[in-house]
Design a protein around this motif. Sequence first.
Motif, short mmCIF file in Angstrom:
data_model
loop_
_atom_site.label_atom_id
_atom_site.label_comp_id
_atom_site.label_asym_id
_atom_site.label_seq_id
_atom_site.Cartn_x
_atom_site.Cartn_y
_atom_site.Cartn_z
N TRP A 38 -50.51 -33.21 -58.69
CA TRP A 38 -49.13 -32.83 -58.40
C TRP A 38 -48.15 -34.01 -58.40
N PRO A 39 -48.45 -35.11 -57.70
CA PRO A 39 -47.48 -36.22 -57.70
C PRO A 39 -47.20 -36.75 -59.10
N ALA A 40 -48.25 -36.89 -59.91
CA ALA A 40 -48.06 -37.40 -61.27
C ALA A 40 -47.27 -36.41 -62.12
N TRP A 41 -47.53 -35.10 -61.95
CA TRP A 41 -46.85 -34.09 -62.76
C TRP A 41 -45.37 -34.02 -62.38
N LEU A 42 -45.08 -34.08 -61.09
CA LEU A 42 -43.67 -34.06 -60.67
C LEU A 42 -42.95 -35.32 -61.15
N ALA A 43 -43.64 -36.46 -61.11
CA ALA A 43 -43.04 -37.69 -61.65
C ALA A 43 -42.79 -37.55 -63.14
N SER A 44 -43.69 -36.84 -63.83
CA SER A 44 -43.52 -36.61 -65.27
C SER A 44 -42.29 -35.75 -65.55
N PHE A 46 -39.56 -35.68 -63.70
CA PHE A 46 -38.41 -36.58 -63.54
C PHE A 46 -38.26 -37.50 -64.75
N LEU A 47 -39.36 -38.06 -65.22
CA LEU A 47 -39.29 -38.97 -66.37
C LEU A 47 -38.85 -38.23 -67.63
N ALA A 48 -39.19 -36.94 -67.73
CA ALA A 48 -38.73 -36.16 -68.88
C ALA A 48 -37.21 -36.06 -68.90
N VAL A 49 -36.61 -35.91 -67.71
CA VAL A 49 -35.14 -35.92 -67.62
C VAL A 49 -34.62 -37.30 -67.99
N GLY A 50 -35.27 -38.34 -67.47
CA GLY A 50 -34.86 -39.70 -67.80
C GLY A 50 -34.92 -39.98 -69.28
N ILE A 51 -35.96 -39.48 -69.95
CA ILE A 51 -36.10 -39.72 -71.39
C ILE A 51 -35.01 -38.99 -72.16
N SER A 52 -34.58 -37.82 -71.68
CA SER A 52 -33.47 -37.15 -72.35
C SER A 52 -32.20 -37.99 -72.26
N VAL A 53 -32.01 -38.69 -71.14
CA VAL A 53 -30.84 -39.57 -71.00
C VAL A 53 -31.01 -40.82 -71.88
N ILE A 54 -32.23 -41.35 -71.93
CA ILE A 54 -32.50 -42.49 -72.81
C ILE A 54 -32.20 -42.13 -74.25
N HIS A 55 -32.61 -40.93 -74.65
CA HIS A 55 -32.31 -40.44 -76.00
C HIS A 55 -30.80 -40.43 -76.24
N ASN A 219 -26.90 -42.19 -60.60
CA ASN A 219 -26.60 -43.16 -61.66
C ASN A 219 -27.61 -44.30 -61.80
N PRO A 220 -28.02 -44.97 -60.74
CA PRO A 220 -29.06 -45.97 -60.94
C PRO A 220 -30.39 -45.38 -61.39
N LEU A 221 -30.68 -44.14 -61.02
CA LEU A 221 -31.93 -43.51 -61.43
C LEU A 221 -31.89 -43.04 -62.88
N LEU A 222 -30.72 -42.58 -63.33
CA LEU A 222 -30.61 -41.95 -64.65
C LEU A 222 -29.50 -42.60 -65.48
N PHE A 223 -29.46 -43.91 -65.48
CA PHE A 223 -28.71 -44.68 -66.47
C PHE A 223 -27.22 -44.35 -66.50
N ASN A 224 -26.65 -44.14 -65.31
CA ASN A 224 -25.20 -43.90 -65.16
C ASN A 224 -24.71 -42.66 -65.90
N ILE A 225 -25.59 -41.68 -66.04
CA ILE A 225 -25.22 -40.47 -66.78
C ILE A 225 -24.11 -39.68 -66.08
N GLY A 226 -23.92 -39.89 -64.76
CA GLY A 226 -22.89 -39.14 -64.05
C GLY A 226 -21.48 -39.59 -64.32
N LEU A 227 -21.30 -40.78 -64.89
CA LEU A 227 -19.96 -41.35 -65.09
C LEU A 227 -19.46 -40.93 -66.47
N HIS A 228 -19.09 -39.66 -66.56
CA HIS A 228 -18.95 -39.03 -67.88
C HIS A 228 -17.61 -39.31 -68.54
N THR A 229 -16.55 -39.44 -67.76
CA THR A 229 -15.25 -39.73 -68.38
C THR A 229 -15.29 -41.09 -69.06
#
Length: 295
Positions: A38-44, A46-55, A219-229
């Motif tokens: 469970w911990p690894a899958w839940l981390a995965s 989160f990382l899937a969301v992070g990778i979408s932002v990296i993309h 923002n620090p977790l997901l590469f400042n994706i919240g600062l959209h303007t």
Amino acid sequence: MSLRPLGALRDRSDLQSLGYLVAQALLMGLQWLHGFAWPAWLASLFLAVGISVIHHNHAHLPMWTRRGLNRATDLAITLLQGHPTCVFHPTHRLNHHRHRHGGDDAMRTWRFGDHNHLAGWAMHPLQASVAVYPLVIRWLGRVRRLHPGAWRWYALQYLLWLASWGVLLAIDPARALLLVIVPQLFGLHWLLAANYLQHAHADDRSRFGYARNFEGLLNPLLFNIGLHTAHHEHGRAHWSSLPALHRRYRARIDPRLLEAGLARYVLRVFMLAPLMPALRSRSLRATAAFNHKDR
């Protein structure tokens, strides 16, 4: 803000991006070999969301200064995200960033009703996919006619993605779905659902009113994706420069489009507002149109 290169890496802050990519590959691989946790899958997830932002960030400003490394990163993101990276060009850069949530933006949230609630957020990725994939198909057709070399590169991305799913499903369908495909689909859902979070009930006809901004831990977790303007105003800026740019625009953004954090926004607008009407989101687009008509 000037970049801080590290070798061929355009900015050293993308060590975080590389860390997320490597961590996702390791989590998927370790669970495949040693079983679900469970911990690894839940981390995965989160990382899937992070990778979408990296993309998203890599599509706007490639991570590397060398073409070969950028292409390798494209393929890595394609495999880990579960969809070719090339689609961002017609759907996001040529469509969303060009039209800024206006009437010609195929992904505009108000195309499917000018609302802002949990059901709208959940459905938006499906609705947006149906709306934008014709853009992808037409774009790929033009690329094939005019730029066959580029088309072969994009076809390779599709082939790699579909082959990876086919091989994993053939080896073990249950593990493939649970450990790889479900996290990938979760990340892709958030990639498209972010458009709803950032634009639902905003006013595309206002100079700085077309996007909602989220401050806080997101923002620090997901590469400042919240600062959209700031991102829309400087689409080629590296994600690490967005906090400084956001401070430049913050006073010109409608306060109703500035949120202290994503979690409290979701709690207020999606969870509590159906029970407490005073907390419901109000369409700035509709309000602006009413005020203009009333004058």
